[in-house]
Design a protein around this motif. Sequence first.
Motif, PDB file in Angstrom:
ATOM      1  N   ALA A  53      -9.967   9.030  13.016  1.00  0.00           N
ATOM      2  CA  ALA A  53     -11.043   8.049  12.874  1.00  0.00           C
ATOM      3  C   ALA A  53     -11.991   8.458  11.758  1.00  0.00           C
ATOM      4  N   ALA A  54     -12.198   9.752  11.603  1.00  0.00           N
ATOM      5  CA  ALA A  54     -13.082  10.221  10.530  1.00  0.00           C
ATOM      6  C   ALA A  54     -12.482   9.906   9.162  1.00  0.00           C
ATOM      7  N   GLN A  55     -11.151  10.092   9.023  1.00  0.00           N
ATOM      8  CA  GLN A  55     -10.498   9.770   7.753  1.00  0.00           C
ATOM      9  C   GLN A  55     -10.620   8.277   7.441  1.00  0.00           C
ATOM     10  N   VAL A  56     -10.410   7.417   8.442  1.00  0.00           N
ATOM     11  CA  VAL A  56     -10.511   5.974   8.220  1.00  0.00           C
ATOM     12  C   VAL A  56     -11.940   5.602   7.843  1.00  0.00           C
ATOM     13  N   THR A  57     -12.929   6.214   8.510  1.00  0.00           N
ATOM     14  CA  THR A  57     -14.323   5.947   8.161  1.00  0.00           C
ATOM     15  C   THR A  57     -14.607   6.368   6.725  1.00  0.00           C
ATOM     16  N   ALA A  58     -14.061   7.508   6.336  1.00  0.00           N
ATOM     17  CA  ALA A  58     -14.239   7.959   4.956  1.00  0.00           C
ATOM     18  C   ALA A  58     -13.602   6.981   3.972  1.00  0.00           C
ATOM     19  N   GLU A  59     -12.409   6.458   4.323  1.00  0.00           N
ATOM     20  CA  GLU A  59     -11.764   5.448   3.467  1.00  0.00           C
ATOM     21  C   GLU A  59     -12.672   4.233   3.310  1.00  0.00           C
ATOM     22  N   ALA A  60     -13.267   3.775   4.414  1.00  0.00           N
ATOM     23  CA  ALA A  60     -14.135   2.600   4.356  1.00  0.00           C
ATOM     24  C   ALA A  60     -15.352   2.864   3.479  1.00  0.00           C
ATOM     25  N   ILE A  61     -15.934   4.060   3.597  1.00  0.00           N
ATOM     26  CA  ILE A  61     -17.103   4.401   2.775  1.00  0.00           C
ATOM     27  C   ILE A  61     -16.727   4.409   1.298  1.00  0.00           C
ATOM     28  N   GLU A  62     -15.589   5.042   0.967  1.00  0.00           N
ATOM     29  CA  GLU A  62     -15.151   5.076  -0.432  1.00  0.00           C
ATOM     30  C   GLU A  62     -14.864   3.674  -0.953  1.00  0.00           C
ATOM     31  N   ASN A  63     -14.209   2.857  -0.145  1.00  0.00           N
ATOM     32  CA  ASN A  63     -13.897   1.487  -0.558  1.00  0.00           C
ATOM     33  C   ASN A  63     -15.167   0.699  -0.851  1.00  0.00           C
ATOM     34  N   LEU A  64     -16.180   0.881   0.005  1.00  0.00           N
ATOM     35  CA  LEU A  64     -17.396   0.085  -0.154  1.00  0.00           C
ATOM     36  C   LEU A  64     -18.249   0.596  -1.307  1.00  0.00           C
ATOM     37  N   LEU A  65     -18.420   1.905  -1.396  1.00  0.00           N
ATOM     38  CA  LEU A  65     -19.238   2.453  -2.478  1.00  0.00           C
ATOM     39  C   LEU A  65     -18.559   2.282  -3.835  1.00  0.00           C
ATOM     40  N   GLN A 103       0.829  -1.208   0.000  1.00  0.00           N
ATOM     41  CA  GLN A 103       0.000   0.000   0.000  1.00  0.00           C
ATOM     42  C   GLN A 103       0.861   1.255   0.000  1.00  0.00           C
ATOM     43  N   ARG A 104       1.967   1.216   0.749  1.00  0.00           N
ATOM     44  CA  ARG A 104       2.833   2.397   0.737  1.00  0.00           C
ATOM     45  C   ARG A 104       3.447   2.619  -0.649  1.00  0.00           C
ATOM     46  N   HIS A 105       3.745   1.525  -1.331  1.00  0.00           N
ATOM     47  CA  HIS A 105       4.364   1.646  -2.649  1.00  0.00           C
ATOM     48  C   HIS A 105       3.349   1.997  -3.727  1.00  0.00           C
ATOM     49  N   ALA A 106       2.134   1.491  -3.587  1.00  0.00           N
ATOM     50  CA  ALA A 106       1.128   1.700  -4.643  1.00  0.00           C
ATOM     51  C   ALA A 106      -0.244   1.861  -4.001  1.00  0.00           C
ATOM     52  N   ALA A 107      -0.423   2.971  -3.269  1.00  0.00           N
ATOM     53  CA  ALA A 107      -1.751   3.263  -2.724  1.00  0.00           C
ATOM     54  C   ALA A 107      -2.694   3.598  -3.874  1.00  0.00           C
ATOM     55  N   ARG A 108      -3.974   3.377  -3.624  1.00  0.00           N
ATOM     56  CA  ARG A 108      -4.930   3.683  -4.700  1.00  0.00           C
ATOM     57  C   ARG A 108      -4.979   5.198  -4.915  1.00  0.00           C
ATOM     58  N   PRO A 109      -5.168   5.638  -6.132  1.00  0.00           N
ATOM     59  CA  PRO A 109      -5.269   7.084  -6.372  1.00  0.00           C
ATOM     60  C   PRO A 109      -6.558   7.635  -5.765  1.00  0.00           C
ATOM     61  N   PHE A 110      -6.463   8.798  -5.205  1.00  0.00           N
ATOM     62  CA  PHE A 110      -7.649   9.414  -4.613  1.00  0.00           C
ATOM     63  C   PHE A 110      -8.598   9.828  -5.731  1.00  0.00           C
ATOM     64  N   ALA A 111      -9.865   9.431  -5.595  1.00  0.00           N
ATOM     65  CA  ALA A 111     -10.883   9.794  -6.578  1.00  0.00           C
ATOM     66  C   ALA A 111     -12.239   9.785  -5.900  1.00  0.00           C
ATOM     67  N   ASP A 112     -13.075  10.742  -6.273  1.00  0.00           N
ATOM     68  CA  ASP A 112     -14.422  10.810  -5.709  1.00  0.00           C
ATOM     69  C   ASP A 112     -15.282   9.688  -6.260  1.00  0.00           C
ATOM     70  N   THR A 113     -16.115   9.121  -5.378  1.00  0.00           N
ATOM     71  CA  THR A 113     -17.085   8.134  -5.814  1.00  0.00           C
ATOM     72  C   THR A 113     -18.123   8.814  -6.692  1.00  0.00           C
ATOM     73  N   ASP A 114     -18.594   8.120  -7.714  1.00  0.00           N
ATOM     74  CA  ASP A 114     -19.513   8.707  -8.699  1.00  0.00           C
ATOM     75  C   ASP A 114     -20.697   9.393  -8.028  1.00  0.00           C
ATOM     76  N   GLY A 115     -20.770  10.724  -8.181  1.00  0.00           N
ATOM     77  CA  GLY A 115     -21.915  11.481  -7.685  1.00  0.00           C
ATOM     78  C   GLY A 115     -21.970  11.617  -6.182  1.00  0.00           C
ATOM     79  N   MET A 116     -21.057  10.966  -5.443  1.00  0.00           N
ATOM     80  CA  MET A 116     -21.095  11.020  -3.980  1.00  0.00           C
ATOM     81  C   MET A 116     -19.697  11.222  -3.426  1.00  0.00           C
ATOM     82  N   PRO A 117     -19.122  12.397  -3.594  1.00  0.00           N
ATOM     83  CA  PRO A 117     -17.798  12.623  -3.011  1.00  0.00           C
ATOM     84  C   PRO A 117     -17.861  12.538  -1.493  1.00  0.00           C
ATOM     85  N   VAL A 118     -16.812  11.986  -0.917  1.00  0.00           N
ATOM     86  CA  VAL A 118     -16.739  11.846   0.534  1.00  0.00           C
ATOM     87  C   VAL A 118     -15.757  12.887   1.056  1.00  0.00           C
TER      88      VAL A 118
END
Length: 714
Positions: A322-334, A53-68
Amino acid sequence: MDSSQDSRSAFKAWLFGLWLAPVLLLVLGILVILFDGLGVASGLGNRLFDAYQRHAARPFADTDGMPVRVLELPAMDEDRLVDITRSLSTQGARMMVFTAPVEASASPQSLSARLPPGSDGVRAALAKLPEPGHELADAIAGTQTVLPVMLGESGRSPHLKARFLYRGTRDPFASVPRFDAASAPPPILESNAAGLAAAKLMPDADGVLRRVALALRVDSLMVPGMAAEVMRLASGRPDITVISNEHDPLSFFSGVGLAGVETPKGLAPTDAQGQIWLRYAADSGQRRLNPNTATAQPLKGAIIVVGLEGDTVQTPLGPASAAQVTAEAIENLLGKTVLQRPGWAPVLEAFLLAGLGAAMIFLLRRGLGWALVLVLAAPAVLGLISWSLYAGRGVLLDWLTPTLFLGLTFLAGAFVWLRDLELSYAGLRLAFADALPRPVLDKIARHPALLKTEGETRAITYLACVLRGQALGQDAASAVTETRKILSPLIELIQAHGGTLDRLGPGGFSAFWNAPLDNPDHAQKACDTANDMAAAVAEMDSIAPPGIPPIEFGVGIASGPVIAGAFGAPGRLGYGVQGAAVALAEKIAALSHRYGFALLAAEDTRYGAERGAAFLEIDSIADSANAPVVLYALMGNSQLRASPKVRALTVFHDHIFQSIRKQNWRVARELIAQCRRLSGANQKLYDLHLARIAYYEKNSPGAEWDGAFREPLE
């Protein structure tokens, strides 16, 4: 050499020692991978996945129509939250997600109780004020809001908004994380919230948060995780649907659990405990809102995660709130970008370790080289496969643990192999009494099957060396010392040329080539050895004290098939050869004093080494089968063969012996007379043949004579 029974026992001990230690370590590695003994496999795997993950984290991108977006506050103050909620809702925010409980304002009743006597007017005014939470309740009623349920804290039981459904016939929630208590938000807020979810984050044993739970249990109550509840609301569903892993064959060993959760983009995989592996985004700071300017930003359709500034956890990419981690989880799931570590991954890792370990142990039986190549190549190949699965499919496959145990297994096997090699080498040295050179002993020690003690037919070249008429001294000690000085350098030459020493005594020694190991150039090796022996004797003569006569020695070389194996009696076996070539070489060595040449070879040896040595025909003798054998003097190496002197001698000798075989005695005499005048002519040899010619002139050998001299001259 040891008896055959001792050899078999030693071989069995070798096998036992070689296999047992690495096999046990290999089995231990397989069990560690399958059952995560002492947390070794998960510890190594987690560090490997963190590095990915440190070497190749996913690029930051807003979820379609629902930016977090993330809003971090110094405190979850009710009044501040009222303003922020209303403002962000006005800006178009779709959902508010609180990851920490709201700090309620003081109630009018509590303020009234603290007033001094005589404050009836103030008390009357306070009595007209509403209870705290009304304004925030009104604010969250205007937008979809998810409030936190605090697990592990005693309080009022929450009235959850979501239900869990599962596809399957067996309850998959037996393995989800359990808690003894839960505390719900205040009723006035709970009733106006769109959803309730657990805000609990559970790092791994090393303190790093890699997974978040989608479902948690409090007694019989199933509480959704924040990401699961947000996903339910965002998709407009009343329920959260999960998939059981009961159809996975591996669930027979691990038990029935969760396999995934349905999302708007399809099934998102989970582990059996209902946790998703987070794929953290790089540049996650882009989702953070400035509390002072948050209301001025366009936030249409956004999901706002609100949390405390100081509430941080450790992630593979470093500390995060904790808010950032929750946001990561929401983006990952959506966005269905979760990582996955399927149930078959540990099984595949254990299978790879078993296969590579078995292959490595098999290769160890043939030496360290190929086994080491396998051990060094395995991390590169498995690492490439693991990285490809991570980068292309988000699958986590641990190559570090299998290769670690593969390396440990190799070290264990190599240690035992080297120890057994040392013991085998010591046994071979004792058995062969320095008969074989070190490289041959090393090879047999590594591959015992090469030494066929039971007997086999092999084509070999046999060399016999005899010492004659040496002035060895006046006493026994001097005789032994002088003989050792002469024989030691000659025997060293035998071993230097890969020969096997056969017999050794005060009168000489013998050796052979092409047994027990293959040596296709055995005739050439024997001739090279003989040439070097002649040079060594000449050097010893040159440095001998005055008055010491030159060393007289003779060498006979013959090639042919023999029986090779361990001869003797049980407990006193010795590797050697028997056959006509042995007898012929010894006979030639014994006759060498007649010809004036120290090095003699039979015809078969000459055919095997004619490209690398110079030969000169000198006689025909009858061997044990009474058949003629042509004898050749070994003159030197291939360079000498090209010299004019040797070429002239070779031509004359060809004509001399043709004349002798044709019984043309006059021509033979004339050719010998001419040959005597050539440089390098051997007068002793010509005297011998002239004496024989004289004998034949008086005693005709007959018309059927084959050219071999058989009758004595006397």
